[in-house]
Design an enzyme around this catalytic site. Structure first.
Site, PDB file in Angstrom:
ATOM      1  N   GLU A   7      15.630 -38.542 -11.826  1.00 27.22           N
ATOM      2  CA  GLU A   7      16.530 -37.563 -12.434  1.00 27.22           C
ATOM      3  C   GLU A   7      16.405 -37.532 -13.946  1.00 27.22           C
ATOM      4  OE1 GLU A   7      21.313 -36.746 -12.307  1.00 27.22           O
ATOM      5  OE2 GLU A   7      20.246 -37.178 -10.453  1.00 27.22           O
ATOM      6  N   ASP A 110      19.321 -39.040  -8.446  1.00 29.73           N
ATOM      7  CA  ASP A 110      20.548 -39.726  -8.016  1.00 29.73           C
ATOM      8  C   ASP A 110      20.894 -39.347  -6.583  1.00 29.73           C
ATOM      9  OD1 ASP A 110      20.859 -41.080 -10.341  1.00 29.73           O
ATOM     10  OD2 ASP A 110      22.703 -40.093 -10.978  1.00 29.73           O
ATOM     11  N   TYR A 320      26.115 -47.628  -7.567  1.00 30.29           N
ATOM     12  CA  TYR A 320      26.169 -46.193  -7.868  1.00 30.29           C
ATOM     13  C   TYR A 320      27.546 -45.779  -8.394  1.00 30.29           C
ATOM     14  CZ  TYR A 320      25.603 -41.168  -7.228  1.00 30.29           C
ATOM     15  OH  TYR A 320      25.538 -39.811  -7.435  1.00 30.29           O
TER      16      TYR A 320
END
Length: 609
Positions: A7, A110, A320
């Site tokens: 990303e 992500d 995360y």
């Protein structure tokens, strides 16, 4: 050649390092049979109205309902106006060349809705037809990355995730573009009055609370306080009733049989209730709850907390960050004892970590059915190195919450003493008998904040105690406080419904306004639009924000519950619900709000802030 796309550059470089790839090229790294490239976040976005033939701002164009959406390169502002970002164009050309030569494409953006959207928009814009696989990981540690690459998923497994993200993007375009133009054109102010699917109901909540607070008329009421004494330990008891007039309270005050009036045994103990109570530990943090805690403890903004947490994630220190779940599954729980053991020597948490190493862990936060795309935020166990002071604060909040969540219940004794001295008076207090999870941070118990007595003496029913003091209290009712970022984030989770029960709040999350990942940006958008401002810790509307609210407050676009239902629908699409049905409903909704706003905007007055 296998091409891996991340990303952002920093993540691409970290993944390349895990593979031992070191040959740096312009826009990518290669080595060991792999090529690692990256986006810069959102390189592409849904094309603006002129790409569909809607030129200028014109009532005749409304509502704008493209039959098929197009993609365009992200633009930047220059002295010549908005132009294509040349850096984005260059990187897209690099990615296209790599995709054209690739034998396999691996998606490492992500692992969430926006990450999927970022890749798919690139993939479709470049008209790539090659199959791709998906890396789905919950932390950036070397071990997690390697395990993720051993278990790559077919890209098609995430089609419904993209559908949800794309529908969100389309609905934001349709509502935002049409509503903004409709209100701006009908107002005749020559101002751009931005509206949005989530932005506007959020503004409405802030404005409504501000006006309620500003227009609140406090009501004066009276109570009587007495101070019984047990062997030199005095405590406060408050009249069990409130009184509208001072005269009523004064009459009760005069009935009190205090020492000064010649009564040596002025307070008769009618009852003593002492009830044990177990207070379970809090759930693990998701992004929203961590943002709320950081705002309460340190005054951090939601956007600031997200940025710090993202930095910790990319530094391999936490899992995360953009998760909306406060639970973990049994597979992750199996690793928790070893994870806790890594903090035995921590300067702040070592004692509690060591204690938990020999204790049965609390499993309140363990429920695989309540884990969404990612589990709750946890530390990874990697050793932090040279964290900034602010990063350390967030890291400690994540680590401390992990220890709290798996700790034992806090055991309290809630005591209520009823005293008669002419009238009835109540004394209450809470004694923590076993601190349990509260020992991690040693925080004050919020429930005890309003208590008159830190401790209460041991008294028995039927005892008579001298009353050494009596006081008439004059008090006023208080309005609901203005929103700060912590309380606004909490309200957004349930579309403005006031729900304190933690379990019920979790059940409402799918119907909240926005998502944990987007709420911080939404607050920043309202600030940038000059619709709200920060006053100390509070969020208050500006003149412009109030003017817009005054026009839209009764329109569909401002209804938090309605917008929350759209978020629920997007989650249903993630689970396979019909895309076409949702798209048609959004178009119907867009037509309706456009007509409402074309009528409502006339006469709006925007003052200079």
């Amino acid at each position: 050649m296998k091409v891996i796309i991340a990303e952002k550059p920093s993540v691409g470089r970290e993944i390349a390092k895990v593979f031992g790839a070191t040959t740096k090229k312009d826009g990518y790294i290669e080595g060991k049979g792999y090529t690692f490239t990256w986006a810069f976040g959102h390189l592409l976005q849904l094309a603006p109205p002129q790409k569909y033939g809607y030129y200028g701002w014109n009532v005749q164009n409304l509502p704008m309902l493209p039959s098929k959406f197009k993609l365009s390169i992200r633009k930047i502002k220059t002295k010549d106006g908005m132009v294509e970002d040349p850096g984005v164009r260059k990187q897209l050309d690099i990615i296209k060349a790599l995709f054209d030569e690739a034998t396999e494409i691996i998606v490492a953006t992500d692992a969430g809705r926006e990450g999927e959207l970022i890749f798919r928009y690139i993939y479709y814009y470049l008209k790539c037809k090659k199959p791709f696989k998906r890396l789905w990981i919950s932390s950036q540690t070397d071990a997690a990355i390697k395990e993720g690459f051993r278990n790559l998923k077919p890209g098609t497994d995430y089609d419904t995730l993209f559908n949800s993200a794309h529908c969100r993007s389309q609905s934001d375009w349709l509502v935002g573009m049409n509503a903004t133009q409709a209100l701006s054109l009908s107002s005749g102010t020559r101002s751009v009055l931005s509206l949005g699917r989530v932005q506007t109901p959020t503004l409405a909540m802030i404005c409504a609370r501000y006006l309620e607070n500003k227009n609140f008329v406090p009501q004066t009421y009276f109570q009587v306080s007495i101070q019984p004494d047990k062997n030199g330990q005095a405590f406060k008891a408050i009249s069990d009733k409130s009184f509208k007039t001072k005269e009523e309270a004064q009459a009760i005050l005069e009935q009190v049989e205090d020492v000064a009036s010649g009564f040596s045994q002025g307070g008769h103990i009618l009852s003593v209730e002492a009830k044990p109570r177990k207070e379970p530990p809090p759930l693990l943090h998701d992004l929203s709850s961590l943002q709320q805690e950081a705002n309460k403890r340190k005054g951090f903004t939601a956007d600031q907390t997200l940025t710090l947490l993202q930095n910790l994630y990319e530094s391999k220190l936490v899992t995360y960050p953009r998760t909306g779940s406060r639970y973990i599954g049994d597979d992750v729980f199996a690793e928790v004892p070893a994870l806790i053991g890594k903090f035995n020597d921590h300067p702040d948490f070592g004692k509690q970590a060591t204690l938990l190493s020999s204790t049965k862990l609390n499993k309140r936060s363990v429920n695989a059915k309540k884990v969404t795309d990612h589990h709750a935020i946890l530390p990874t166990g990697e050793t932090p190195n040279q964290l900034s002071a602010e990063q350390q604060v967030i890291y400690n909040m994540v680590t401390g919450r992990m220890l709290e969540a798996f700790h034992q219940d806090c055991i309290k004794e809630i005591t209520k003493i009823t005293v008669r001295s002419g009238s009835k008076f109540i004394a209450s207090g809470t004694i923590i008998q076993t601190a349990g999870w509260r020992a991690v941070f040693n925080d004050k118990d919020e429930e005890k904040a309003d208590e008159e007595n830190a401790t209460l003496p041991k008294v028995q029913m039927g005892e008579n105690l001298p009353v050494t003091d009596k006081t008439l209290l004059e008090k006023q009712t208080k309005p609901k406080p203005l929103y700060n970022e912590a309380s606004l984030l909490k309200a957004l989770e349930t579309a403005g419904k006031e729900i304190d029960d933690e379990e019920l709040r979790q059940a409402m999350k799918d119907s909240g306004l926005g998502t944990p990942a987007t709420r911080a940006a939404m607050i920043e958008t309202l600030l940038k639009r000059n619709y709200i401002a920060r006053e100390k810790k509070n969020l208050v509307p500006t003149h412009t924000g109030l003017a817009v609210y005054d026009v839209v407050k009764n329109q569909q676009i401002a209804q938090a519950e309605l917008t929350g239902n759209w978020e629920k629908r997007l989650e249903e699409i993630r689970s396979g619900a019909s895309v076409m049905e949702f798209q048609e409903e959004i178009k119907i909704y867009t037509r309706a709000i456009t007509q409402e706003l074309l009528k409502a905007g006339k006469g709006i007055v925007i003052k200079a802030s």
